[in-house]
Structure formats: C-alpha cells, structure tokens
Motif scaffolding. Sequence first.
Motif, short mmCIF file in Angstrom:
data_model
loop_
_atom_site.label_atom_id
_atom_site.label_comp_id
_atom_site.label_asym_id
_atom_site.label_seq_id
_atom_site.Cartn_x
_atom_site.Cartn_y
_atom_site.Cartn_z
N LEU A 184 0.80 -1.23 0.00
CA LEU A 184 0.00 0.00 0.00
C LEU A 184 0.83 1.28 0.00
O LEU A 184 0.28 2.36 -0.22
CB LEU A 184 -0.94 0.00 1.21
CG LEU A 184 -1.91 -1.18 1.26
CD1 LEU A 184 -2.58 -1.27 2.62
CD2 LEU A 184 -2.96 -1.05 0.16
N GLY A 185 2.12 1.17 0.24
CA GLY A 185 2.95 2.36 0.32
C GLY A 185 4.08 2.40 -0.68
O GLY A 185 5.01 3.19 -0.52
N SER A 186 4.04 1.56 -1.71
CA SER A 186 5.11 1.55 -2.70
C SER A 186 5.13 2.85 -3.50
O SER A 186 4.11 3.53 -3.63
CB SER A 186 4.95 0.37 -3.66
OG SER A 186 3.79 0.54 -4.47
N SER A 189 2.87 3.94 -6.75
CA SER A 189 1.87 3.05 -6.16
C SER A 189 1.51 1.90 -7.11
O SER A 189 1.51 2.06 -8.33
CB SER A 189 0.59 3.83 -5.83
OG SER A 189 0.84 4.85 -4.91
N ILE A 190 1.20 0.76 -6.52
CA ILE A 190 0.65 -0.35 -7.29
C ILE A 190 -0.75 0.04 -7.75
O ILE A 190 -1.50 0.69 -7.01
CB ILE A 190 0.60 -1.64 -6.45
CG1 ILE A 190 2.02 -2.04 -6.02
CG2 ILE A 190 -0.05 -2.78 -7.21
CD1 ILE A 190 2.06 -3.22 -5.07
N ILE A 194 -5.18 -3.66 -9.49
CA ILE A 194 -4.44 -4.84 -9.06
C ILE A 194 -4.68 -5.12 -7.59
O ILE A 194 -4.98 -6.25 -7.18
CB ILE A 194 -2.94 -4.67 -9.34
CG1 ILE A 194 -2.69 -4.64 -10.84
CG2 ILE A 194 -2.12 -5.77 -8.66
CD1 ILE A 194 -1.26 -4.33 -11.22
N LEU A 195 -4.57 -4.07 -6.74
CA LEU A 195 -4.77 -4.26 -5.31
C LEU A 195 -6.20 -4.63 -4.97
O LEU A 195 -6.45 -5.47 -4.10
CB LEU A 195 -4.37 -2.99 -4.57
CG LEU A 195 -2.87 -2.66 -4.57
CD1 LEU A 195 -2.62 -1.32 -3.89
CD2 LEU A 195 -2.08 -3.76 -3.88
N ALA A 196 -7.17 -4.02 -5.67
CA ALA A 196 -8.57 -4.32 -5.41
C ALA A 196 -8.86 -5.78 -5.70
O ALA A 196 -9.57 -6.46 -4.94
CB ALA A 196 -9.47 -3.41 -6.25
N LYS A 197 -8.29 -6.29 -6.78
CA LYS A 197 -8.52 -7.70 -7.13
C LYS A 197 -7.78 -8.64 -6.19
O LYS A 197 -8.31 -9.65 -5.75
CB LYS A 197 -8.08 -7.95 -8.58
CG LYS A 197 -8.56 -9.28 -9.14
CD LYS A 197 -8.29 -9.36 -10.62
CE LYS A 197 -8.89 -10.61 -11.23
NZ LYS A 197 -10.36 -10.61 -11.19
N LEU A 201 -11.18 -6.09 -2.43
CA LEU A 201 -11.78 -4.88 -1.88
C LEU A 201 -12.15 -3.94 -3.03
O LEU A 201 -11.63 -4.07 -4.14
CB LEU A 201 -10.79 -4.17 -0.94
CG LEU A 201 -10.36 -4.95 0.30
CD1 LEU A 201 -9.20 -4.22 0.99
CD2 LEU A 201 -11.52 -5.12 1.27
N ASP A 202 -13.03 -2.98 -2.75
CA ASP A 202 -13.37 -2.01 -3.78
C ASP A 202 -12.28 -0.94 -3.88
O ASP A 202 -11.50 -0.74 -2.95
CB ASP A 202 -14.74 -1.38 -3.50
CG ASP A 202 -14.76 -0.65 -2.16
OD1 ASP A 202 -14.28 0.49 -2.11
OD2 ASP A 202 -15.23 -1.25 -1.17
N ARG A 203 -12.25 -0.21 -4.99
CA ARG A 203 -11.19 0.77 -5.24
C ARG A 203 -11.23 1.92 -4.23
O ARG A 203 -10.19 2.46 -3.86
CB ARG A 203 -11.31 1.31 -6.66
CG ARG A 203 -10.99 0.27 -7.73
CD ARG A 203 -10.95 0.87 -9.10
NE ARG A 203 -9.94 1.93 -9.21
CZ ARG A 203 -9.72 2.61 -10.34
NH1 ARG A 203 -10.43 2.35 -11.43
NH2 ARG A 203 -8.79 3.54 -10.36
N LYS A 204 -12.43 2.28 -3.76
CA LYS A 204 -12.53 3.36 -2.78
C LYS A 204 -11.81 2.97 -1.50
O LYS A 204 -11.10 3.80 -0.90
CB LYS A 204 -14.01 3.67 -2.50
CG LYS A 204 -14.22 4.83 -1.55
CD LYS A 204 -15.70 5.14 -1.36
CE LYS A 204 -15.89 6.32 -0.41
NZ LYS A 204 -17.34 6.63 -0.22
N THR A 205 -11.99 1.73 -1.08
CA THR A 205 -11.31 1.25 0.13
C THR A 205 -9.80 1.21 -0.09
O THR A 205 -9.03 1.58 0.80
CB THR A 205 -11.83 -0.14 0.52
OG1 THR A 205 -13.24 -0.09 0.72
CG2 THR A 205 -11.16 -0.64 1.78
#
Length: 213
Positions: A184-186, A189-190, A194-197, A201-205
């Motif tokens: 989450l802090g790269s 950012s990633i 990619i992170l949501a999938k 989680l949803d993109r807002k989160t």
Amino acid sequence: MASSIFLLALLALSSPFALAFDPSPLQDFCIADEMPRVFVNGFVCKDPKEAKAEDFFFSGLDKAGDTNNKLGSKVTLVDVQKIAGLNTLGVAVARLDIEPYGLNPPHTHPRATEILTIEEGTMYVGFVTSDNKLFSKVLNKGDVFVFPKGLIHFEFNPGTKHAVGRASLSSQNPGLIRVADALLGSKPSISDDILAKALQLDRKTIDWLQSQF
C-alpha cells in the motif's frame, strides 16, 4: 563412490540456494570499507592493518527505542551499517521495544532466520508458512522463538506493560519488507485495480488504505 560424492558436493555448491547465504570469510575478518566506489555483494574489506577495536563495537542497546508512533513499537537494528566488522560474518542483532497493545507489523527478512528472546513483558508472535499455515505462541520473559528465513512474521504486545525482545539474525544485512508498506505504500503506487482484485476490496477502500501510508 568418490566420484558420486564429488558430484553431489559440486551440485550443492553451484545451486542458487547455497549461494543465497552470506559469504563465508576467508580471513580473520573483513571490516567494511564504505569509501571505495566498488560494488560487491557486501562491502570491500578495509586493510586489516588499520583495524581497531571500534570496528567491532556498538553501544546503545541498553536504551529503549522510541515507540511514540502509530504502531507503538521500535526495532533498533545493529547490522553491518552499525558495526563495520560484521562484514562477511553473517550475523546481526536487534532490540525490539513494544508498548502495551503495540505491534511490530507483519514483515519478512529475505536474507535471515531470526531467533527472538523475550527480556521483559509478554509478546504474542507468529509466522506464516508458504502454504498459509500460522505458527504462533504467547511468549514471556526468558522464552525463545524462531522465525524461519523469508517467512512473514509479527510480534504483538497483548499485556499492560512495556515489552522488550532481543533478536539475533543470520545475516549481516537481513533486509526488511513490511507487507502493508510494500503493498500500500510503494512508490510509485501499485495500480488500484491490481490491489482491489488481490485483496478483494473495492477501489474506494484501496484509495483510503493507500492514503494511510
């Protein structure tokens, strides 16, 4: 039989696994010399004739680390950056301070196995294997726990008193990858997609989580 033993030894020495460990010293010591502009797997050796006791010395692990942060924890690492004489010796040491309900968050040391001894208080610790099995234990003063090299692990203080641990690591430069920071802090950012999938989680989160780092 002799040729078979020789072949096995040759394969072991040439395997990537064997080369992953810190190099073994071929002399009494190799004090890190940070001045030469030469890049090697470690540091260039200082002339042994110029060695002094201070090259093997560090003072300060008797002092508590500053735990005034969001996590309520502080790791004070003594590696080759702090003691130049550790170069090629394959060890490092750290002090871990954790406030009540503080956490040393899930992380890995890509180049080191860690053995932790509790000196004060209580810690709940654990590591996760490559097949996602958790090994965890509540530790009290005098207890010892081992975290295998490269596996995600954590330390949490469930008690009401300050906790202190002393860790030894099997590398002069163990490395540190905090899982949350890496995801989450790269920088940059990633991708949110990619992170949501990956985290389901949803993109807002995801955007909110990234803002915390």
